[in-house]
Design an enzyme around this catalytic site. Structure first.
Site, PDB file in Angstrom:
ATOM      1  N   CYS A 132     -17.883  -2.185 -18.758  1.00 12.66           N
ATOM      2  CA  CYS A 132     -18.209  -1.844 -17.367  1.00 12.66           C
ATOM      3  C   CYS A 132     -19.472  -2.541 -16.860  1.00 12.66           C
ATOM      4  O   CYS A 132     -20.524  -2.487 -17.498  1.00 12.66           O
ATOM      5  CB  CYS A 132     -18.377  -0.334 -17.213  1.00 12.66           C
ATOM      6  SG  CYS A 132     -18.620   0.160 -15.487  1.00 12.66           S
TER       7      CYS A 132
ATOM      8  N   TYR B  88      -6.249   6.654   3.738  1.00 15.91           N
ATOM      9  CA  TYR B  88      -6.406   5.580   2.756  1.00 15.91           C
ATOM     10  C   TYR B  88      -5.689   4.308   3.203  1.00 15.91           C
ATOM     11  O   TYR B  88      -6.259   3.221   3.248  1.00 15.91           O
ATOM     12  CB  TYR B  88      -5.892   5.988   1.359  1.00 15.91           C
ATOM     13  CG  TYR B  88      -5.681   4.761   0.518  1.00 15.91           C
ATOM     14  CD1 TYR B  88      -6.774   4.083   0.001  1.00 15.91           C
ATOM     15  CD2 TYR B  88      -4.410   4.206   0.366  1.00 15.91           C
ATOM     16  CE1 TYR B  88      -6.611   2.889  -0.684  1.00 15.91           C
ATOM     17  CE2 TYR B  88      -4.240   3.014  -0.316  1.00 15.91           C
ATOM     18  CZ  TYR B  88      -5.340   2.366  -0.835  1.00 15.91           C
ATOM     19  OH  TYR B  88      -5.176   1.178  -1.488  1.00 15.91           O
TER      20      TYR B  88
ATOM     21  N   CYS C 178     -12.908   1.961 -15.383  1.00 17.68           N
ATOM     22  CA  CYS C 178     -13.374   3.337 -15.182  1.00 17.68           C
ATOM     23  C   CYS C 178     -12.156   4.248 -14.970  1.00 17.68           C
ATOM     24  O   CYS C 178     -11.994   4.889 -13.940  1.00 17.68           O
ATOM     25  CB  CYS C 178     -14.313   3.394 -13.973  1.00 17.68           C
ATOM     26  SG  CYS C 178     -15.261   4.928 -13.843  1.00 17.68           S
TER      27      CYS C 178
ATOM     28  N   ASP D  24      -9.908   5.758  -2.293  1.00 17.28           N
ATOM     29  CA  ASP D  24      -8.734   6.240  -3.014  1.00 17.28           C
ATOM     30  C   ASP D  24      -9.222   6.964  -4.261  1.00 17.28           C
ATOM     31  O   ASP D  24     -10.419   7.142  -4.466  1.00 17.28           O
ATOM     32  CB  ASP D  24      -7.794   5.078  -3.354  1.00 17.28           C
ATOM     33  CG  ASP D  24      -8.321   4.273  -4.520  1.00 17.28           C
ATOM     34  OD1 ASP D  24      -9.544   4.239  -4.703  1.00 17.28           O
ATOM     35  OD2 ASP D  24      -7.522   3.688  -5.263  1.00 17.28           O
TER      36      ASP D  24
ATOM     37  N   CYS E 289     -25.007   3.559 -14.499  1.00 17.48           N
ATOM     38  CA  CYS E 289     -24.065   4.678 -14.372  1.00 17.48           C
ATOM     39  C   CYS E 289     -24.718   6.013 -14.762  1.00 17.48           C
ATOM     40  O   CYS E 289     -25.142   6.209 -15.908  1.00 17.48           O
ATOM     41  CB  CYS E 289     -22.838   4.439 -15.248  1.00 17.48           C
ATOM     42  SG  CYS E 289     -21.653   5.802 -15.222  1.00 17.48           S
TER      43      CYS E 289
ATOM     44  N   CYS F 112     -16.074   1.919 -21.124  1.00 14.28           N
ATOM     45  CA  CYS F 112     -17.462   1.786 -20.670  1.00 14.28           C
ATOM     46  C   CYS F 112     -18.143   0.543 -21.240  1.00 14.28           C
ATOM     47  O   CYS F 112     -19.071   0.006 -20.643  1.00 14.28           O
ATOM     48  CB  CYS F 112     -18.252   3.049 -21.009  1.00 14.28           C
ATOM     49  SG  CYS F 112     -17.599   4.540 -20.208  1.00 14.28           S
TER      50      CYS F 112
ATOM     51  N   GLU G 128       0.815  -1.212   0.000  1.00 17.34           N
ATOM     52  CA  GLU G 128       0.000   0.000   0.000  1.00 17.34           C
ATOM     53  C   GLU G 128       0.848   1.261   0.000  1.00 17.34           C
ATOM     54  O   GLU G 128       0.536   2.240  -0.663  1.00 17.34           O
ATOM     55  CB  GLU G 128      -0.963   0.006   1.184  1.00 17.34           C
ATOM     56  CG  GLU G 128      -2.046  -1.060   1.125  1.00 17.34           C
ATOM     57  CD  GLU G 128      -2.945  -0.935  -0.104  1.00 17.34           C
ATOM     58  OE1 GLU G 128      -2.935   0.119  -0.771  1.00 17.34           O
ATOM     59  OE2 GLU G 128      -3.650  -1.909  -0.401  1.00 17.34           O
TER      60      GLU G 128
END
Length: 290
Positions: free
Chosen positions: A202, A119, A192, A137, A208, A199, A36
DNA sequence: TACACGTGGGC
DNA sequence: TGCCCAAGTGT
């Protein structure tokens, strides 16, 4: 029965997720924490080799804590933002000193560690310990901005509001919540995306808000782009690279060679010393910190 | 809140 | 070519 946004994203993740080492079952809390921190502002592709080498050398916080901060800075290589290496080293020492060498699981304890912000604390709590915390995030904020609000970009962060919005989407079941969190991040990273969103691939296309509105161009406040060429940041990078590449201490002359403008060079060197990224020896030479 | 903080790759 | 972007944190 209608599906939820979370269920759709999680189902997509089950078939589309990348195989990343920090998501493997054998990746413990320390491995997750290391990943991370490395992933803060650095792409996965570049983190991969550094992550593997780091954990081979320092498989536990105690192992890293036993070495010098300069070793961490050198091993950090060219991941960028080398203060993260210093903080990760300080983090390891804090884990040893305050938590017996075990990565803590509580949000407030994680937050108190060097280099661990909102985060990262949530990511470790959720991904390493399986706890039900919203994880926010830049990917998550972008997905929410588009799918929920119909805006093309998330705009500048608004921590409290962002957290509330993601909390509203978080499944009640703990296991589902964790899977959802990693899945939305993956969706933002693979589909995304900031530029050229896919798209057509997606799982949220039907719900959306941005897509339904015809994907209007973003018109809100913009995050100020970061310049690099000619900035102190570039000079700091060049100076530190001299120390990183060489086996030992270097002379002032060697450092002066990387940037001709003396005022900026002096300022950058002073800042590196102040940050603890560089150490000045009694003989006048410079070295990575001990 | 806004800014500083590295580095490399895509377009 | 430069600009934009990449799982943020600290001040």
């Amino acid at each position: 029965m209608p599906t939820t946004l979370a269920a759709d994203v999680t189902a997509w993740y089950a078939r589309a997720a990348r195989d990343l080492p920090w998501r493997a079952p054998d990746a413990g809390p320390w491995a997750v924490l290391v990943s991370e921190v490395m992933l803060q502002q650095t792409p996965v592709r570049r983190v991969l080799p550094a992550y593997q080498a780091w954990l081979r050398r320092w498989p536990t916080p105690a192992a890293l804590a036993a070495d010098e901060p300069g070793d961490a800075v050198r091993a950090w290589g060219k991941l960028g933002y080398p203060r993260r290496a210093l903080r990760l080293h300080a983090c390891a020492r804090a884990i040893v000193a305050e938590h017996g060498g075990t990565v803590p699981r509580e949000l407030d304890e994680l937050l108190a560690l060097p280099g661990v912000g909102s985060y990262t604390a949530r990511a470790v709590a959720a991904f390493a310990f399986g706890l039900r915390h919203p994880v926010v995030d830049t990917n998550v904020r972008r997905v929410v901005a588009r799918a929920v609000h119909g805006r093309g970009e998330a705009g500048p962060p608004a921590t409290a509001r962002d957290l509330a919005e993601v909390t509203a989407l978080l499944p009640a079941d703990t296991g589902e919540a964790v899977r959802f969190s990693v899945a939305v991040m993956e969706l933002g990273a693979l589909v995304c995306t900031a530029r050229g969103p896919r798209c057509g691939e997606c799982p949220l296309i039907a719900r959306c808000a941005w897509n339904r509105a015809g994907r209007p161009e973003y018109s809100g406040p913009r995050v100020r782009p970061q310049r690099f060429a000619g900035t102190d940041r570039q000079v700091r990078g060049l100076l530190l690279d001299v120390l990183r590449e060489g086996p030992g201490p270097v002379t002032r002359t060697a450092l002066d060679a990387v940037w001709s403008e003396p005022v900026q060079r002096e300022r950058a060197l002073g800042a590196l010393l102040a940050d603890g990224l560089i150490h000045r020896l009694p003989d006048g030479r410079y070295a990575l910190p001990r």
